[in-house]
Motif scaffolding. Structure first.
Motif, PDB file in Angstrom:
ATOM      1  N   THR A 173       0.836  -1.197   0.000  1.00 17.55           N
ATOM      2  CA  THR A 173       0.000   0.000   0.000  1.00 17.55           C
ATOM      3  C   THR A 173       0.874   1.252   0.000  1.00 17.55           C
ATOM      4  N   ALA A 214      -1.528  10.075   2.549  1.00 18.83           N
ATOM      5  CA  ALA A 214      -1.607   8.621   2.680  1.00 18.83           C
ATOM      6  C   ALA A 214      -0.292   8.032   3.173  1.00 18.83           C
ATOM      7  N   ILE A 215       0.822   8.505   2.607  1.00 16.59           N
ATOM      8  CA  ILE A 215       2.132   7.978   3.010  1.00 16.59           C
ATOM      9  C   ILE A 215       2.376   8.280   4.488  1.00 16.59           C
ATOM     10  N   ILE A 235      -9.503   3.457  -0.160  1.00 17.47           N
ATOM     11  CA  ILE A 235      -8.482   2.920   0.742  1.00 17.47           C
ATOM     12  C   ILE A 235      -7.987   4.000   1.693  1.00 17.47           C
ATOM     13  N   TYR A 247       2.382   1.783  -3.367  1.00 12.28           N
ATOM     14  CA  TYR A 247       1.350   2.231  -4.306  1.00 12.28           C
ATOM     15  C   TYR A 247       1.130   3.732  -4.147  1.00 12.28           C
ATOM     16  N   MET A 248       1.104   4.177  -2.894  1.00 16.64           N
ATOM     17  CA  MET A 248       0.898   5.603  -2.640  1.00 16.64           C
ATOM     18  C   MET A 248       2.114   6.414  -3.086  1.00 16.64           C
ATOM     19  N   VAL A 249       3.312   5.856  -2.904  1.00 17.36           N
ATOM     20  CA  VAL A 249       4.515   6.524  -3.405  1.00 17.36           C
ATOM     21  C   VAL A 249       4.412   6.675  -4.930  1.00 17.36           C
ATOM     22  N   PHE A 288      -7.723  -3.391  -4.294  1.00 16.48           N
ATOM     23  CA  PHE A 288      -7.248  -2.180  -4.958  1.00 16.48           C
ATOM     24  C   PHE A 288      -8.082  -1.899  -6.197  1.00 16.48           C
ATOM     25  N   TYR A 308      -7.055  -6.362   1.196  1.00 19.89           N
ATOM     26  CA  TYR A 308      -7.052  -5.025   0.608  1.00 19.89           C
ATOM     27  C   TYR A 308      -7.394  -5.098  -0.868  1.00 19.89           C
ATOM     28  N   MET A 332      -8.435   4.265  -4.849  1.00 17.89           N
ATOM     29  CA  MET A 332      -7.440   4.859  -3.966  1.00 17.89           C
ATOM     30  C   MET A 332      -8.112   5.674  -2.874  1.00 17.89           C
ATOM     31  N   MET A 354      -8.342   4.244   5.724  1.00 22.00           N
ATOM     32  CA  MET A 354      -7.157   4.105   6.557  1.00 22.00           C
ATOM     33  C   MET A 354      -6.935   5.348   7.399  1.00 22.00           C
ATOM     34  N   SER A 356      -1.776  11.752  -1.816  1.00 21.18           N
ATOM     35  CA  SER A 356      -0.909  10.591  -1.603  1.00 21.18           C
ATOM     36  C   SER A 356       0.138  10.894  -0.539  1.00 21.18           C
ATOM     37  N   ILE A 373       0.330   5.900   6.702  1.00 20.13           N
ATOM     38  CA  ILE A 373       0.852   4.534   6.760  1.00 20.13           C
ATOM     39  C   ILE A 373       2.086   4.469   7.659  1.00 20.13           C
TER      40      ILE A 373
END
Lengths: 288, 312
Positions: free
Chosen positions: A98, B288-289, B242, A101-103, B56, B54, B239, B246, B285, B292
């Protein structure tokens, strides 16, 4: 009848050339997937980044694309090392996928932001036109790309088979715990393989940039093909990756010739889904 | 009545009367799109958050629902209120078909398989021109009401679907099925060995998780009156589902709601302040990073751990 055979041969030759380039493109993904069990979703985006680096060093500075290619691979190697050290090593398994994918999304959209969606192409002046062998046309840029890819793939295989580091990588691939008990520093192997894997996609990205026009979103197509090849070939098997690349290259070329070009992108996905359904370990891979 | 129930009830009443008190139609429009993404996120949460598989490719279910409604309404004149749930059923049927090969796969393999399937569906929709209209897309007849009434109707349809999705998740969380799903997420082999029918449970989760996005896909098609493959099979829909979940907290009832409410607003602001393409997804994104790496349990999880606030 003769004409038919010529068409068939032409399609197969085109497919083999494509397959060769695919093999280098997927080798990085295969390596990272095999060593770390992480499907690196950002692989194709890094390939596109390499194509851009090669493009800009060529258009702005005038560096030959085949030297620019090496230059971009070195940059990608450094990025890969930093990325592994500060991001990927903190997570594992599904979360790593995940994250990557985000990278990929981040890089892809940053490239759209900076360089727009415009299609660009690297035009090499001494590689225009094509060679005619008994009525079969071989575009010279593709031939050059094919040769570099196959040589690159061969060197990678040699490196993994006969050098100390290569052997350590293969040992880690088979069993990280046992490898670390034999005195291999598994963490630095991970670090190195990740950098190497991304650098390999850098070479392939530059070659694809010479052959096809590209923009940041082509990464979505490339990653589909790469996943299909690596899963079909089998996890952790470079030989499998090579055979799968050839098969997928030839089949998409045949479909493009005899059915319609619009269906050839579907081939990769179909092969991927069927592989996962019938034999998830792929052609030559270990059990998953 | 407990405090939680009062809060939920007040929120419901507020959302129901919004179209009447809203000064401009823009806010209603904004909210209904937010509801749509919340439904997709909450749907994803059932298979991704609770079961740990998950997906996608949730955009596939959304797109299938959209095409079901578009084809039935535009070509056969069926009432949209019938086609909305039908779109959900078509999405669930697709989940059933692909569930057989994909739900046996572990971790990232499942992610790759669903990602590829959603790409494959987009290519199919682009090229099966007689059925889907191909790249030209499909145009639906305009709704018979004036614009104000139409948006209100769409708003309530989205709200009802959202309520149904959240209620389903809540009931699931309380039920033995929900417990079984969490068990599968934490350790599938252990779950199997204590007698949970894991295949059956995964199928239930996957079907439910596909149904609701299919329904809102249909509503979206009717609302947009025009759909084409790149819009409804957009990978960014998967995306969003997800990341929203999250960010809010995967495997919680309120997670997708909180996550969608905050991040959808952020996304909209990003899109309106800097209009250069790519910028909003860049911000997105990056968020998102960060989640995570630094907040793997999401907002709800962090609230629970650090501040001892009990949220469902």
């Amino acid at each position: 009848m003769i004409g038919d055979i010529a068409t068939l041969t032409q399609a197969i030759v085109t497919g083999i050339l494509l397959g060769g380039i695919y093999s280098l493109m997927s080798s990085g993904l295969s390596l990272i997937f095999g060593v770390m069990d992480i499907p690196n979703a950002s692989q194709a985006v890094f390939a596109v980044l390499a194509a851009y680096i090669t493009y800009w060093t060529y258009t702005l500075v005038g560096i030959d694309p085949f030297i620019g290619m090496v230059f971009s691979a070195i940059i990608l190697f450094a990025i890969g090392i930093v990325m592994y050290k500060y991001m990927v090593s903190r997570v594992s398994g599904l979360m790593a996928f995940t994250l990557l994918y985000m990278v990929a999304m981040f890089l892809e959209n940053t490239m759209i932001f900076v360089w727009t969606n415009l299609y660009r192409g690297i035009r090499v002046p001494y590689l225009t036109g094509s060679i005619n062998i008994y009525g079969i046309y071989v575009p010279s840029d593709r031939l050059a790309g094919f040769l570099i890819s196959v040589i690159g793939f061969g060197l990678l295989t040699y490196f993994l088979k006969y050098t100390y580091t290569g052997k350590a990588i293969r040992a880690t691939m088979q069993n990280p715990r046992a490898a670390s008990l034999m005195g291999i520093n598994v963490n630095s192997i991970y670090l190195f393989s990740f950098g190497l894997g991304i650098a390999l996609s850098g070479f392939a990205g530059a070659i694809l940039g010479i052959i096809y026009p590209f923009n940041p979103t082509v990464a979505d197509e490339w990653i589909g093909v790469m996943f299909a090849i690596v899963v079909f070939g089998g996890l952790g098997s470079l030989m499998g990756t090579f055979i799968a690349s050839m098969i997928i290259g030839i089949v998409s070329s045949l479909v493009g010739t005899y059915a319609s070009l619009v269906w050839s992108p579907l081939i990769a996905f179909a092969i991927l889904v069927i592989t996962l359904w019938v034999r998830p370990s792929g052609l030559m891979g270990r059990k998953v | 009545m407990s405090r939680n129930k009062i809060i939920v009830l007040a929120l419901m009443v507020l959302l129901v009367i919004v179209p009447f008190i809203s000064p401009e139609l823009f806010y209603v429009d904004f909210l209904l799109l937010m509801f749509m993404y919340t439904v997709i996120a909450a749907g994803w949460n059932i298979i991704g958050g609770y079961t740990g598989y998950y997906s996608f490719g949730h955009t596939a279910f959304f797109g299938l629902g959209a095409y079901t409604t578009a084809i039935l309404v535009a070509k056969y004149g069926v009432s949209p209120f019938i086609t909305f749930p039908l779109g959900g059923l078509v999405a669930a049927l697709f989940a059933f078909v692909i569930g057989y090969p994909t739900l046996r796969l572990k971790g990232a393999y499942f992610a790759i398989a669903t990602l590829s399937l959603s790409f494959a569906l987009q290519i199919l929709a682009l090229n099966l021109t007689p059925i889907t209209g191909g790249g030209e897309g499909l145009t639906l007849p305009l709704p018979p009401w004036d614009i104000h009434t139409t948006i209100m109707i769409i708003y309530y349809m989205m709200l009802i679907t959202l309520a149904a999705t959240v209620a389903t998740t809540y009931l699931l969380e309380k039920s033995r099925i929900g417990l079984a799903l969490k068990c599968i997420r934490d350790d599938e082999i252990a779950a199997e060995s204590v007698g949970i029918n894991t295949t059956m449970m995964k199928f239930i989760a996957f079907l439910l998780s596909a149904f609701f996005p299919g329904v809102v896909g249909g509503i979206f098609a009717y609302y947009a009156t025009y759909i084409d493959p790149p819009t409804v099979f957009d990978p960014r829909i998967s995306m969003f589902a997800i990341v929203f979940t999250m960010f809010g907290g995967a495997g919680t009832v309120t997670g997708p709601i909180i996550g969608s409410a905050i991040l959808f607003t952020v996304d909209l602001l990003a899109r309106y302040t800097i209009t250069i393409p790519g910028f909003d997804l860049m911000v997105f994104s990056a968020i998102a990073i960060t989640i995570i790496l630094f907040m793997p349990h999401g907002l709800v999880g962090t609230l629970r751990e650090k501040f001892k606030i009990k949220l469902p």
